[in-house]
Design an enzyme around this catalytic site. Structure first.
Site, mmCIF file in Angstrom:
data_model
loop_
_atom_site.group_PDB
_atom_site.id
_atom_site.type_symbol
_atom_site.label_atom_id
_atom_site.label_comp_id
_atom_site.label_asym_id
_atom_site.label_seq_id
_atom_site.Cartn_x
_atom_site.Cartn_y
_atom_site.Cartn_z
ATOM 1 C CG HIS A 1 29.192 43.063 41.422
ATOM 2 N ND1 HIS A 1 29.295 41.774 41.915
ATOM 3 C CD2 HIS A 1 29.466 42.980 40.085
ATOM 4 C CE1 HIS A 1 29.620 40.959 40.933
ATOM 5 N NE2 HIS A 1 29.731 41.660 39.810
ATOM 6 C CG HIS B 1 35.330 44.603 37.246
ATOM 7 N ND1 HIS B 1 36.118 43.669 36.627
ATOM 8 C CD2 HIS B 1 34.165 43.977 37.565
ATOM 9 C CE1 HIS B 1 35.458 42.515 36.555
ATOM 10 N NE2 HIS B 1 34.272 42.674 37.114
ATOM 11 C CE LYS C 1 36.956 38.954 38.938
ATOM 12 N NZ LYS C 1 35.487 38.820 38.957
#
Length: 388
Positions: A262, A277, A320
């Site tokens: 994730h 990230h 995103k």
């Protein structure tokens, strides 16, 4: 006669005191039904109308507080805990640090914000594998207000990453180990992740390479060891492996996700990019033409790497809105910073200091499945920029 009267009075007082002790939920919340008590303190008592008078105050209103519960025995029915092991298991009540530690730290004590900031500065100084300004060049281009982050408009004509010296950076052991793990995932949630023995070995190698074979990783372990979070380096490494790589389901009851996938690799859920990230993953996808950088809504105050950007981008048809990333740091620094914050501030804001400048990381626990003795997987973590 006086002796008999005294004994009668003593028995009466003892009985009253004993009965009163049975009519409270202090220390009994969530316990099974016990007919030796005059009232009960579990969810069934609401149905059978036999709850103690303080059930609501003690077991419901105070269920998420450590008030009156410090050093209590573990009870799986409790939503959060107030004993010395709760920090290790990432399940302390939010006020545990304030109510249950009188020493303000020390061996086995609560880890304070000041200690976390001090350690983050130490990790920042130890990041010898970070990119230099000659090894990495970026061009952030368009800066947008947070009200524009959802516009899905490409306002930057060029790539974010203008140059990266792959030959130097990607040859370093921690980068090599990171890259080996990064390409093992299916980005679509709702589909089982199925790892080969080689891929499982790559996960193990990544944890050991970053946390056991670098001074930065050893500094993180030493801190957590002195605080009583881990009893040995092996326990530390194995817990990181489960915490980060243990699979759980985000969609369709499939083992389709993990904290690592994730946060570092990124996923697709609900028709949009979820997580994502990590700057190296961004660089690789942009270089291959699979990712289109649109703009950024935040640029950190750092003038050298690592820096922080909050970015808008399209990943092969999926958008995103704000993806915040620590850019230019080594894999071990990224991994250590998120691990520090998750272990010490699970499901909370984690306040750091990097080169004298503030950074906050928001962590989330995964609440639907567990590993070990009730430990929680990492659900998410990201640099929480002011506009995230």
């Amino acid at each position: 006669m006086k002796v008999i009267a005294f004994l009668a009075l003593w028995v009466t007082l003892f009985h009253q005191g004993y009965s009163n002790s049975l009519d409270t939920c202090v220390g009994r919340c969530g316990n099974g039904t016990d007919n030796s008590f005059s009232c009960q303190c579990n969810t069934s008592c609401e149905r059978f109308k036999d709850c103690c008078s303080d059930y609501t105050d003690v077991c419901k209103t105070s269920a998420l507080s450590c008030k009156g519960r410090c050093d209590e025995q573990f009870n799986s029915q409790n939503k959060c805990h107030c004993n010395s092991k709760c920090a290790q298991h990432q399940n302390c009540c939010s006020d545990y640090a304030d109510l249950c530690d009188s020493n303000g730290g020390g061996s086995g004590g609560v880890i304070t914000d000041a200690e976390i900031k001090s350690l983050s500065e130490a990790l920042y100084a130890l990041d010898s594998n970070k990119a230099s300004s000659s090894e990495l060049i970026i061009d952030p281009q368009a800066l947008v207000h947070d009200s524009q982050t959802s516009s899905m408009t490409d306002l930057s004509s060029g790539n974010l990453f203008q140059y990266l010296n792959e030959e130097v950076l990607f040859s370093r052991p921690t980068y090599t180990a990171f890259l080996a793990v990064l390409d093992n995932y299916n980005r679509m949630t709702g589909q089982n992740e199925d790892f080969s023995q080689q891929q499982l070995a790559e996960q193990e190698d990544f944890v050991r390479e970053t946390m056991a074979n670098t001074e930065l990783g050893r500094e993180l372990f030493a801190f957590l060891y002195t605080k009583g979070v881990y009893a040995s380096e092996e326990e530390f490494l194995q817990d990181l492996k489960m915490m980060w790589f243990g699979l759980y389901s985000r969609n369709n009851n499939k083992k389709d996700s993990s904290g690592f996938e994730h946060i570092f690799a990124g996923e697709i859920k609900g028709g949009k990019v979820s997580g994502f990230h990590n700057w190296i993953q961004f660089y690789l996808l942009e270089k291959s033409g699979k990712l289109n950088y649109y703009s950024h809504s935040f640029n950190g105050p750092w003038t050298s790497y690592p820096d922080v950007l909050g970015m808008q981008f399209m990943w092969e048809g999926y958008f995103k809105q704000v993806g915040s990333v620590v850019i230019g740091c080594s894999p071990e620094f990224d991994f250590a910073l998120y691990s520090l914050c998750y272990i010490t501030r699970p499901g909370k804001q984690c306040h750091l200091s990097l080169g004298g400048k503030k950074l906050m990381i928001q962590t989330y626990t995964w609440e639907r499945s567990f590993y070990g003795d009730g430990k929680k997987y990492i659900g998410s973590a990201f640099p929480a920029t002011p506009r995230n």
